[in-house]
Design a protein around this motif. Structure first.
Motif, mmCIF file in Angstrom:
data_model
loop_
_atom_site.group_PDB
_atom_site.id
_atom_site.type_symbol
_atom_site.label_atom_id
_atom_site.label_comp_id
_atom_site.label_asym_id
_atom_site.label_seq_id
_atom_site.Cartn_x
_atom_site.Cartn_y
_atom_site.Cartn_z
ATOM 1 N N HIS A 212 0.859 -1.190 0.000
ATOM 2 C CA HIS A 212 0.000 0.000 0.000
ATOM 3 C C HIS A 212 0.895 1.239 0.000
ATOM 4 O O HIS A 212 0.840 2.097 0.881
ATOM 5 C CB HIS A 212 -0.923 -0.013 1.203
ATOM 6 N N GLU A 221 -1.821 5.876 -8.102
ATOM 7 C CA GLU A 221 -2.490 5.227 -6.982
ATOM 8 C C GLU A 221 -1.545 4.230 -6.309
ATOM 9 O O GLU A 221 -0.514 3.852 -6.856
ATOM 10 C CB GLU A 221 -3.762 4.518 -7.462
ATOM 11 N N TYR A 225 -3.864 -0.953 -6.034
ATOM 12 C CA TYR A 225 -5.018 -0.548 -6.836
ATOM 13 C C TYR A 225 -4.602 -0.090 -8.233
ATOM 14 O O TYR A 225 -5.397 0.527 -8.939
ATOM 15 C CB TYR A 225 -5.761 0.586 -6.132
ATOM 16 N N SER A 226 -3.387 -0.382 -8.632
ATOM 17 C CA SER A 226 -2.824 0.203 -9.833
ATOM 18 C C SER A 226 -2.816 -0.769 -11.004
ATOM 19 O O SER A 226 -2.095 -1.779 -10.984
ATOM 20 C CB SER A 226 -1.384 0.662 -9.563
ATOM 21 N N ARG A 248 -4.161 -7.611 -1.472
ATOM 22 C CA ARG A 248 -3.807 -6.270 -1.041
ATOM 23 C C ARG A 248 -3.528 -6.293 0.441
ATOM 24 O O ARG A 248 -4.254 -6.920 1.208
ATOM 25 C CB ARG A 248 -4.948 -5.286 -1.338
ATOM 26 N N HIS A 260 -5.913 6.845 0.892
ATOM 27 C CA HIS A 260 -5.866 5.764 -0.084
ATOM 28 C C HIS A 260 -6.607 4.579 0.494
ATOM 29 O O HIS A 260 -6.022 3.650 1.015
ATOM 30 C CB HIS A 260 -4.418 5.389 -0.406
ATOM 31 N N GLY A 262 -9.015 2.805 -1.268
ATOM 32 C CA GLY A 262 -9.628 1.964 -2.284
ATOM 33 C C GLY A 262 -10.873 2.611 -2.844
ATOM 34 O O GLY A 262 -11.211 3.749 -2.545
ATOM 35 N N ALA A 263 -11.569 1.878 -3.675
ATOM 36 C CA ALA A 263 -12.731 2.406 -4.366
ATOM 37 C C ALA A 263 -13.788 2.872 -3.385
ATOM 38 O O ALA A 263 -14.096 2.203 -2.415
ATOM 39 C CB ALA A 263 -13.305 1.335 -5.298
ATOM 40 N N ARG A 273 -7.519 -10.658 -5.210
ATOM 41 C CA ARG A 273 -7.969 -10.502 -6.587
ATOM 42 C C ARG A 273 -7.666 -11.794 -7.297
ATOM 43 O O ARG A 273 -6.599 -12.366 -7.127
ATOM 44 C CB ARG A 273 -7.215 -9.364 -7.295
#
Length: 519
Positions: A212, A221, A225-226, A248, A260, A262-263, A273
């Motif tokens: 992170h 980002e 998240y990139s 993550r 930061h 996340g969405a 993921r």
């Protein structure tokens, strides 16, 4: 997909409800979830029983200050220890790191936990979160240790997770508490921090945990998240498989207040993921034990030099030494195919009739050996692989009028040079060994490390005689000196074999024949 945390040593009603959610793929355990080895096993089982789909039960059991399970487990040194030793003796340091990985993974798996997120492959350059968790500050040294550690975990049947991509070690901040920004250009990161990740991926690492940290000269980002870091660099440039698992990093307290998150401002726990083809409930099969060349059941082996029987007696029957080269490791890990897929290309080595005939022949010879004894031999099955063969052999002996007394054992072995044959016992035989004639019964004789250590333990306990009976002997020249079977049913090639007690990724033990993975 989420890997969640739970509050204590058991599940609450609310936590059982969380496990019903489609997004929940597993549970990560911390020190707060640990009371004993038995309790951890019960908690892991409770998690699996409470969920409607397979769950990945995991932990951070790196060693040093990041070791969540302590009482009843080996005290594992931090990885930095091996880096210091590397300057004096690189080969010995790498061997010890590999043994560290094997022992850690073996103990965690024996507790019913699928995965320990390891190894840390960040560079040791003063980061507050990493510290002595890193092997070294030298990228090439860390790369060498990464390869060794991945191999050690795979030998124990555990998937390896490289963390924290693309490198957390070259910034000062601990991202559990503060934002971290690494302003170096990609060329520098590629030449330094990415070197161990490339080595680990080449060695077959199964998962990658993302840092992170923001690397503004590469992407705006955090790496976790990139698309630039994940798709362009990790997947495309480094070749990490799209079926491989990405995690993550857990954000902790900083995530609840940081920018930061996340969405849509969420503060996720540990996230997974999955690439195309990785099933929901990705923990299933993640910790399957390999049965490949060089790793076939560490409880079995042959002999270097002159063949010996049992624990040092002249051999009655042993497989010929044919000098076959060891092919690449196959199987195990989180991306192993299902059994049905493997069977489509598998080669039948010995069918049921051939194995039953071989067991009958073994029983004839064993009856002759023990027929005149006043007391029945102690028939000790080595778990779990020895069960199917042991049952058939015991029935065959009974048909011939030879009575046996049953017991079993389950043990792993720390194989480091400083520890010799010290065993990590999961279950010791309950029957006193003193003065007894003992038969150790196992599925396959491969390299023989654990089997030799178990035999020595029986002798130390006062056994009058220790003999070895195996269903199969693997033909190769990687055998430990002083161990060979007194009775062996069939020979198998130096390939990844399964069936009749031997597993493919914890599948296929109850197949009534022996197969080898297709070449």
């Amino acid at each position: 997909m989420l890997v969640i945390g739970v509050a204590g040593t058991g599940l609450t009603a609310q936590e059982r409800d969380w496990l019903q959610h489609d997004a929940c793929a597993g549970v990560i355990l911390f020190t707060r979830n640990f009371a004993s080895r038995a309790q951890v096993a019960e908690l892991a089982q409770a998690i699996r029983e409470a969920a409607p789909r397979p769950q990945l039960v995991c932990v951070d059991q790196e060693g040093g200050r990041v070791q969540r399970f302590r009482e009843g487990y080996s005290a594992l040194p931090p990885l930095e220890t091996f880096g210091r030793d590397y300057a004096r003796d690189p080969e010995a340091a790498l061997a010890r790191a590999r043994e560290h990985a094997w022992l850690m993974a073996s103990e965690v798996r024996a507790s019913g936990v699928d995965l320990s997120f390891a190894p840390v492959v960040d560079l040791g350059r003063g980061n507050l979160a990493i510290g002595d968790r890193a092997f070294s500050d030298d990228p090439q040294v860390v790369a060498a240790f990464t390869r060794a550690y991945v191999e050690g975990m795979h030998e124990a049947g555990m998937a390896a997770t490289l963390k924290h991509f693309p490198g957390h070690g070259s910034v000062r901040e601990d991202t559990h508490f503060d934002d971290a920004i690494d302003n170096r250009p990609l060329e520098v990161i590629r030449a330094e921090d990415l070197v161990p990740f490339a080595a680990g991926i080449e060695a077959g690492a199964d998962a990658v945990m993302l840092a992170h940290v923001v690397y503004p000269q590469v992407a705006p980002e955090p790496a976790g998240y990139s698309p630039r870091w994940i798709n362009d660099i990790l997947r495309t440039e480094l070749g990490f498989p799209r079926r491989g698992l990405l995690g993550r990093h857990r954000h902790g307290r900083r995530a609840r207040r940081g920018r930061h998150q996340g969405a849509r401002g969420r503060a996720p726990r540990r996230r997974l993921r999955r690439g195309p083809g990785l099933p929901s409930g990705a923990g299933r099969g993640i910790a399957g034990r390999g049965r490949g060349p060089g790793s076939q059941h560490h409880g079995a082996g042959g002999a270097d030099g002159p063949r010996r029987t049992g624990l040092g007696r002249p051999a009655r029957r042993c497989a010929p030494r044919c000098g076959l080269p060891a092919p690449g490791r196959r199987g195990g890990g989180m991306n192993a195919p299902a059994l049905a897929e493997v069977m489509a290309d598998a080669d039948l080595i010995h069918d049921r009739e051939a194995l039953e005939d071989a067991i009958e022949t073994m029983a004839d010879a064993m009856r002759d050996e023990y027929a005149g004894d006043e007391r029945p031999p102690l028939f000790v099955t080595i778990m779990h692989g020895g069960m199917p063969f042991a049952a058939q052999l015991a029935f065959a002996l009974g048909e011939r009028g030879l009575d046996v007394e049953f017991d079993y054992l389950h043990a792993t072995r720390y194989r480091g040079g400083t520890s010799g044959s010290r065993l990590a016992w999961l279950h010791r035989p309950a029957t006193p060994m003193r003065g007894r004639r003992v038969i150790l019964v196992d599925d396959i004789l491969d390299e023989g490390h654990t089997l030799k250590a178990v035999g020595r333990w029986c002798e130390d306990e006062g056994a009058a005689d220790v003999r070895i009976a195996v269903l199969a002997t693997k033909v190769h020249d990687r055998c430990v000196d002083g161990v060979c079977a007194d009775w062996s049913g069939v020979d198998v090639p130096d390939r990844y074999v399964f069936g009749y007690g031997m597993d493919y990724n914890e599948q296929g033990r109850n197949l009534p024949a022996i197969y080898a993975l297709g070449e």
